[in-house]
Design an enzyme around this catalytic site. Structure first.
Site, PDB file in Angstrom:
ATOM      1  CD  GLU A   2     -11.100  74.971  51.255  1.00  0.00           C
ATOM      2  OE1 GLU A   2     -11.377  74.151  52.363  1.00  0.00           O
ATOM      3  OE2 GLU A   2     -11.627  75.957  50.937  1.00  0.00           O
ATOM      4  CE  LYS A   6     -10.603  75.170  57.384  1.00  0.00           C
ATOM      5  NZ  LYS A   6     -11.655  75.523  56.519  1.00  0.00           N
ATOM      6  CB  CYS A  64     -11.154  77.817  53.583  1.00  0.00           C
ATOM      7  SG  CYS A  64     -12.688  78.558  53.268  1.00  0.00           S
TER       8      CYS A  64
END
Length: 527
Positions: A268, A327, A379
């Protein structure tokens, strides 16, 4: 009995609840003592017996304080060490967060004690497991959700993991809580019910072993070689203005060592600069080299929309073709600031770099990686099972990128890896997981680790990954099966309790309470 003695006796159930919550943490990674979870739940239920709803609430709350206080204390690290908060402020906010999250367990205790009007077996076998899991599920989505330390994760290496491809992590949680009720019955019930409890417990766990032998998905072609890279960039320097070149060089050197792979995954926000800033000097040449070598590269990078000024936590695929995922499920106070207009000066205390991301518009978590579609999560997103499963059936494997450096050398990276393993098992897909400082891993479709890079090590690791097709039962029914069963158990418990009360009113005879001396085994743990 003296007043002091009376107070000592009355506080014992509260201490029992607190202790059981604390011991439950040992069921999670890195300890992974999976049997202790069911035993701790049995002790928690014992603390609720003979309690009023008010007392049940506080005992449940203390259970939550024990579980979360020991299980997620690492939140302080991100606030204090990397959020630039004073230590006392970080500790205070962590304590307030734990106290708030513990309310879910407080209401669990309150509702169990409020509704438990049926025969001696209704509470531990119907109401307690059903209510526990419903509140666990509620905690997973209310106010954006905090689905950490769900009970089912403790079983990733145990027999009950066999149920995960059918009912998901919440279904496994339900069976752990039910197992706790059966263990309580083994201690507290008379001989014949005790024998039935033992048989029921054994049947549940043995069936789990059998289910672990089932192949729920099938190969969708030849295997390919995947590598995960972990440059181990300290969080304290990751966002420094002059760190970009050094970080890029570290990943390029690791990439050169793994060009024989078919897929290379960076973590990430592996590159701390926006995509448009590094496209010409870095991304374009890297994509050309990847195309020449026949390798796909997936890397985490922030993406700025210059037209709107919004920026996103992105995952970029380059090589055979280019694709981008942004995301969708952001971390409150880490990637965006909720209630900014109401919190006022409190927001200014959070000096977290890149803490104003926008939510991605992708309808589903899919990324084109060369000729294959991957189900992707960035994540925290992999903690939400209902979001990861949206990539199926098209996704042939899963990718997760993360940066757990925010939480230092704590329980968090181990717990997060455990969550990723559960997602692979639920969905019947391999997962390729790259993190900044660890723990990076390649996980098979049964949730087993087949290659890892330990924490705080700069290295890469490669393994064979099989693209898979087909759907597990969980991928079809999702969380509806587990939550439906939990609700059905609660309703059944209520109906049985109502029938029992009806019989009392009809014949004037009252059945003995759960802790009645007519059940002498109850004296063992009765306070």
């Amino acid at each position: 009995m003296s007043l002091l003695s009376s107070r000592s006796v009355s506080i014992l159930p509260t201490l029992l609840a607190l202790s059981s919550g604390s011991l439950t943490v040992l069921g999670f990674a890195p300890f992974s003592w999976f049997p202790i979870a069911a035993m701790a739940l049995a002790v928690f239920y014992q603390s609720l017996t003979d309690a009023s709803p008010r007392a049940g609430f506080w005992r449940g709350w203390w259970f939550g304080v024990g579980l979360l206080g020991f299980g997620v204390f690492w939140i302080r690290i991100s606030l204090n060490e990397f959020g630039n908060m004073d230590a006392w402020v970080a500790h205070l906010l962590m304590a307030l967060f734990i106290a708030a999250m513990a309310l879910y367990y407080g209401f669990t205790g309150w509702l169990v004690c409020k509704l438990n009007k049926g025969p001696y077996w209704v509470g531990p076998l119907l109401l307690f497991p059903g209510i526990y899991v419903c509140f666990e599920w509620l905690r997973g989505w209310l106010f954006t959700g905090f689905p950490w330390l769900n009970l089912g994760y403790t079983q990733i290496d145990g027999p009950l993991a066999g149920y995960a491809p059918i009912a998901g992590v919440y279904g496994v949680s339900l069976l752990v809580a039910l197992s706790g009720g059966l263990l309580w019955g083994l201690v507290q019930w008379p001989p014949r019910p005790r024998m039935a409890a033992g048989i029921g417990f054994g049947a549940i766990w043995l069936a789990g072993v059998g289910l672990q032998q089932v192949n729920w998905t099938q190969p969708a072609g030849a295997s390919f070689r995947a590598s995960v890279l972990q440059a181990n960039i300290p969080q304290s320097v990751k966002w420094a203005p002059d760190a970009g070149v050094t970080i890029a060089q570290a990943y390029l050197e690791l990439t050169k060592d793994h060009l024989a792979s078919d897929l290379i995954v960076w973590p990430e926000t592996a590159l701390p600069d926006f995509l448009d800033q590094v496209r010409d000097p870095l991304i374009t040449p890297l994509a050309e080299r990847a195309h020449e070598e026949g390798v796909e590269i997936v890397l985490g990078i922030p993406v700025m929309d210059r037209a709107t000024g919004r920026y996103y936590n992105g995952l970029l695929s380059i090589g055979g073709r280019e694709d981008l995922y942004a995301k969708r499920h952001l971390v409150p106070f880490g990637e965006f600031m909720p209630f900014r207009q109401w919190l006022g000066p409190l927001v200014e205390m959070f000096e977290v770099p890149m803490s104003d991301f926008s939510r991605g518009a992708n309808l589903r978590p899919l990324l084109q990686v060369g000729p294959r579609l991957a189900g992707v999560s960035i994540c925290y997103e992999d903690a939400f099972p209902n979001e990861v499963v949206q990539a199926l059936p098209e996704a042939q494997f899963l990718i997760n990128v993360s940066n757990d450096a925010w939480f230092g050398d704590s329980l968090a990276p181990h717990q997060h890896l455990e969550i990723a393993r559960m997602r692979a098992l639920e969905n019947g897909r391999f997962m390729v997981r790259a993190t900044n400082t660890g723990i990076s891993a390649i996980i098979d479709d049964r949730g087993r680790l087949i290659a890892t890079v330990p924490s705080f090590v700069r290295a890469g690791v490669a393994a064979e990954v099989w693209p898979l097709q087909g759907l597990t039962p969980y991928a079809i029914v999702r969380n509806w099966l587990a939550i439906g069963l939990a609700l059905a158990m609660i309703v059944a418990g209520l109906l049985i309790g109502m029938l029992r009360l009806g019989r009392k009113d009809g014949d004037g005879e009252q059945a003995p309470p759960v802790s009645s001396p007519r059940h002498p085994a109850h004296a063992i743990l009765k306070f």
